[in-house]
Motif scaffolding. Sequence first.
Motif, PDB file in Angstrom:
ATOM      1  N   TRP A 285       0.831  -0.970   0.053  1.00 39.66           N
ATOM      2  CA  TRP A 285       0.216  -0.124   0.147  1.00 39.66           C
ATOM      3  C   TRP A 285       0.695   1.060   0.205  1.00 39.66           C
ATOM      4  O   TRP A 285       0.107   2.061  -0.846  1.00 39.66           O
ATOM      5  N   ILE A 286       2.330   1.751   1.004  1.00 38.90           N
ATOM      6  CA  ILE A 286       3.018   3.041   1.182  1.00 38.90           C
ATOM      7  C   ILE A 286       3.197   2.854  -0.246  1.00 38.90           C
ATOM      8  O   ILE A 286       3.219   3.899  -0.946  1.00 38.90           O
ATOM      9  N   PRO A 287       4.438   2.034  -0.743  1.00 42.00           N
ATOM     10  CA  PRO A 287       4.568   2.688  -2.226  1.00 42.00           C
ATOM     11  C   PRO A 287       3.987   2.730  -3.082  1.00 42.00           C
ATOM     12  O   PRO A 287       3.607   3.806  -4.345  1.00 42.00           O
ATOM     13  N   LEU A 288       2.260   1.521  -2.829  1.00 39.47           N
ATOM     14  CA  LEU A 288       0.949   1.797  -4.209  1.00 39.47           C
ATOM     15  C   LEU A 288       0.590   3.614  -4.053  1.00 39.47           C
ATOM     16  O   LEU A 288       0.345   4.348  -5.204  1.00 39.47           O
ATOM     17  N   SER A 289       0.826   3.764  -2.474  1.00 40.15           N
ATOM     18  CA  SER A 289      -0.230   5.428  -3.026  1.00 40.15           C
ATOM     19  C   SER A 289       0.937   6.280  -3.154  1.00 40.15           C
ATOM     20  O   SER A 289       0.163   7.247  -3.900  1.00 40.15           O
ATOM     21  N   VAL A 290       2.525   6.606  -2.719  1.00 36.72           N
ATOM     22  CA  VAL A 290       2.884   7.000  -3.203  1.00 36.72           C
ATOM     23  C   VAL A 290       2.432   7.944  -4.956  1.00 36.72           C
ATOM     24  O   VAL A 290       2.425   8.303  -5.571  1.00 36.72           O
ATOM     25  N   ALA A 291       3.211   6.701  -5.534  1.00 31.60           N
ATOM     26  CA  ALA A 291       2.838   5.879  -7.337  1.00 31.60           C
ATOM     27  C   ALA A 291       1.653   6.668  -7.536  1.00 31.60           C
ATOM     28  O   ALA A 291       1.661   8.037  -8.574  1.00 31.60           O
ATOM     29  N   ASN A 293       0.001   8.735  -5.686  1.00 29.25           N
ATOM     30  CA  ASN A 293      -0.416  10.654  -5.621  1.00 29.25           C
ATOM     31  C   ASN A 293       0.621  11.260  -6.951  1.00 29.25           C
ATOM     32  O   ASN A 293       0.078  12.201  -7.229  1.00 29.25           O
ATOM     33  N   GLN A 294       1.806  10.551  -7.055  1.00 28.82           N
ATOM     34  CA  GLN A 294       2.566  11.651  -7.940  1.00 28.82           C
ATOM     35  C   GLN A 294       1.774  10.838  -9.605  1.00 28.82           C
ATOM     36  O   GLN A 294       1.412  12.539  -9.946  1.00 28.82           O
ATOM     37  N   ILE A 295       1.250   9.946 -10.124  1.00 30.63           N
ATOM     38  CA  ILE A 295       0.229  10.364 -11.304  1.00 30.63           C
ATOM     39  C   ILE A 295      -0.817  11.305 -11.111  1.00 30.63           C
ATOM     40  O   ILE A 295      -1.351  12.281 -11.664  1.00 30.63           O
ATOM     41  N   GLY A 300      -2.130  17.351 -11.966  1.00 31.90           N
ATOM     42  CA  GLY A 300      -2.627  18.836 -11.288  1.00 31.90           C
ATOM     43  C   GLY A 300      -3.265  18.585 -10.370  1.00 31.90           C
ATOM     44  O   GLY A 300      -4.347  19.505  -9.942  1.00 31.90           O
ATOM     45  N   LYS A 301      -3.493  17.913  -9.737  1.00 36.60           N
ATOM     46  CA  LYS A 301      -4.518  17.041  -8.970  1.00 36.60           C
ATOM     47  C   LYS A 301      -4.306  17.181  -7.409  1.00 36.60           C
ATOM     48  O   LYS A 301      -2.807  16.179  -7.435  1.00 36.60           O
ATOM     49  N   ASP A 302      -5.196  16.836  -6.703  1.00 37.96           N
ATOM     50  CA  ASP A 302      -4.397  17.095  -5.743  1.00 37.96           C
ATOM     51  C   ASP A 302      -3.983  15.395  -4.926  1.00 37.96           C
ATOM     52  O   ASP A 302      -4.261  14.477  -5.619  1.00 37.96           O
ATOM     53  N   PRO A 303      -2.864  15.160  -3.717  1.00 36.38           N
ATOM     54  CA  PRO A 303      -2.769  13.762  -3.590  1.00 36.38           C
ATOM     55  C   PRO A 303      -3.956  12.848  -3.317  1.00 36.38           C
ATOM     56  O   PRO A 303      -4.942  13.095  -2.452  1.00 36.38           O
ATOM     57  N   LEU A 304      -3.303  11.512  -3.690  1.00 33.91           N
ATOM     58  CA  LEU A 304      -5.125  10.627  -3.526  1.00 33.91           C
ATOM     59  C   LEU A 304      -5.224  10.144  -2.479  1.00 33.91           C
ATOM     60  O   LEU A 304      -6.066  10.239  -2.235  1.00 33.91           O
ATOM     61  N   TYR A 305      -4.451   9.527  -1.953  1.00 32.49           N
ATOM     62  CA  TYR A 305      -4.400   9.869  -0.589  1.00 32.49           C
ATOM     63  C   TYR A 305      -3.356  10.621   0.628  1.00 32.49           C
ATOM     64  O   TYR A 305      -2.194  10.009   0.748  1.00 32.49           O
TER      65      TYR A 305
END
Length: 330
Positions: A285-291, A293-295, A300-305
Amino acid sequence: MRAFECRQCGNPLYFENSTCVACGARLGFSREERAIVPVDAQGRYVDAEGLVWWLCSNRDLSACTWLTRFEGTLCSNCSLTRTRPNDADAAGMRAFPGAESAKRRLIVELDALELPIVTRAEDPENGLAFDLLSSANKQVTTGHQNGIVTIDLAEGDSVHRERLRRDLDEPYRTLLGHFRHETGHYYEALLVRGDRLEAARELFGDEREDYAEALDRHYEQGPPAGWRDRYISAYATMHPFEDFAESFAHFLHITDTIDTACSFGLTSVDIAAFRSFRDLVTGVWIPLSVALNQINRSMGKDPLYPFVIAGPVLDKLEFVASLSPRYQAL
């Protein structure tokens, strides 16, 4: 949420699809098969055992695509709604389908996690039910009491929700998130008993603390210093009940997103390879959520998580996950 495809032509489908855009097949969702299935012109589906199913009678009212055993009746999801807006409440009725859509996603995930859903018919005092209420003409407070989850339908309006998010200084606020959080209160009351209760008190605190006093203190003083080292959100610091519900909501956020990512080939995860939910969070989850967030940032959006999961929060997530039979075997 798994990836669905049309049984008639193999075209990819969204969970909410009522018609295949490729072949025109009418569609319904079978909770028993956890699949989108074709229905005939009368809204009928015959399963492999010869049982006849029908589209929910709410298909026009709330865009429900779920199947029910008897023609002209509500499906199991719609039956969980105890109260909805009056037909004359135009604003409430416009918001109602969106709330029901979020609730359907919630129920699908609860089923996947094998969490029990005890209905009001089975337990009139504490069974699960939903009051989806319009605040157009009266105040509505989103919350939970004795199995009844109340949702202010205004939370489905993005302008209203964003204004509250900013006023309350929240990093994240969604309609589905409200359903997940308030249902967490229901599962704490249903499942956290006996030895589990003592373990919960060690992690979340003593739930017998006066709630009204905790509420006043939270809104007068805000979260305590250093709260990010022990809590998933500022709201979780208010009371042990809210800490549990916030942890439960994030457990659902995480499991659903990982399942969706796996289903669409964004990650390859064998849950059995992890010894605990804690390891699944740190390893996947942590590496997936970081990715992710960067997507979002790339668009031009806020972080997903927009959350940081500290060590004590991992312990809380592990406890919440242990309530699900799916993760008890890890």
